[in-house]
Design a protein around this motif. Structure first.
Motif, PDB file in Angstrom:
ATOM      1  N   GLN A 145      39.222  44.506  36.713  1.00 16.80           N
ATOM      2  CA  GLN A 145      40.600  44.204  37.079  1.00 16.80           C
ATOM      3  C   GLN A 145      41.473  45.404  36.768  1.00 16.80           C
ATOM      4  N   ALA A 146      42.080  45.936  37.816  1.00 15.11           N
ATOM      5  CA  ALA A 146      43.015  47.043  37.674  1.00 15.11           C
ATOM      6  C   ALA A 146      44.428  46.481  37.533  1.00 15.11           C
ATOM      7  N   PRO A 147      45.358  47.252  36.957  1.00 15.73           N
ATOM      8  CA  PRO A 147      46.730  46.757  36.780  1.00 15.73           C
ATOM      9  C   PRO A 147      47.347  46.329  38.105  1.00 15.73           C
ATOM     10  N   GLY A 148      47.909  45.138  38.119  1.00 14.82           N
ATOM     11  CA  GLY A 148      48.566  44.638  39.310  1.00 14.82           C
ATOM     12  C   GLY A 148      47.639  44.121  40.390  1.00 14.82           C
ATOM     13  N   LYS A 149      46.346  44.083  40.101  1.00 20.20           N
ATOM     14  CA  LYS A 149      45.383  43.621  41.100  1.00 20.20           C
ATOM     15  C   LYS A 149      44.607  42.419  40.573  1.00 20.20           C
ATOM     16  N   GLU A 150      43.992  41.694  41.506  1.00 16.96           N
ATOM     17  CA  GLU A 150      43.175  40.561  41.117  1.00 16.96           C
ATOM     18  C   GLU A 150      41.831  41.041  40.559  1.00 16.96           C
TER      19      GLU A 150
END
Length: 121
Positions: free
Chosen positions: A39-44
């Motif tokens: 999980q990357a920042p701002g992503k699912e």
């Protein structure tokens, strides 16, 4: 109940490699299929790879196919994710999970706390 603890994350330059480990306690890992997500920042949270209970079957997201390898050592109650040719877009928190081989997070019963992987360009 299964407790999962990831390790091996860190900062690496693009093109480099890291090997993540997921150690289990509480129950033997050989009872479970296992997966890795990120999980990357701002992503699912997205599926990365999965492996059957005996290691006989594996699956990968298209974005990591040919670069990442999932494996397991049931005698050591550990699952691994070897990551080669890393790219900046691989930067994320990586989680291991137990209970399925699908790409759907909801199918997994147990999750680790995650380990940060940062790839610099």
């Amino acid at each position: 109940q299964v407790q999962l603890v990831e390790s091996g994350g860190g900062l690496v330059q693009a093109g480099g490699s890291l090997r993540l480990s997921c150690a289990a306690s509480g129950r033997t890992l050989s009872n479970y299929a296992m997966g890795w997500f990120r999980q990357a920042p701002g992503k699912e949270r997205e599926f990365v790879a999965a492996i059957s209970w005996n290691g006989g079957s594996t699956g990968y997201a298209d974005s990591v196919k040919g670069r990442f390898t999932i494996s397991r050592a049931n005698a050591r109650n550990t699952v691994f994710l070897q990551m080669n040719s890393l790219k900046p877009e691989d930067t994320a928190v990586y989680y291991c999970a137990a209970g399925s081989t699908t790409a759907r997070p909801s199918e997994y019963h147990y999750w680790g706390q995650g380990t940060q992987v940062t790839v610099s360009s």
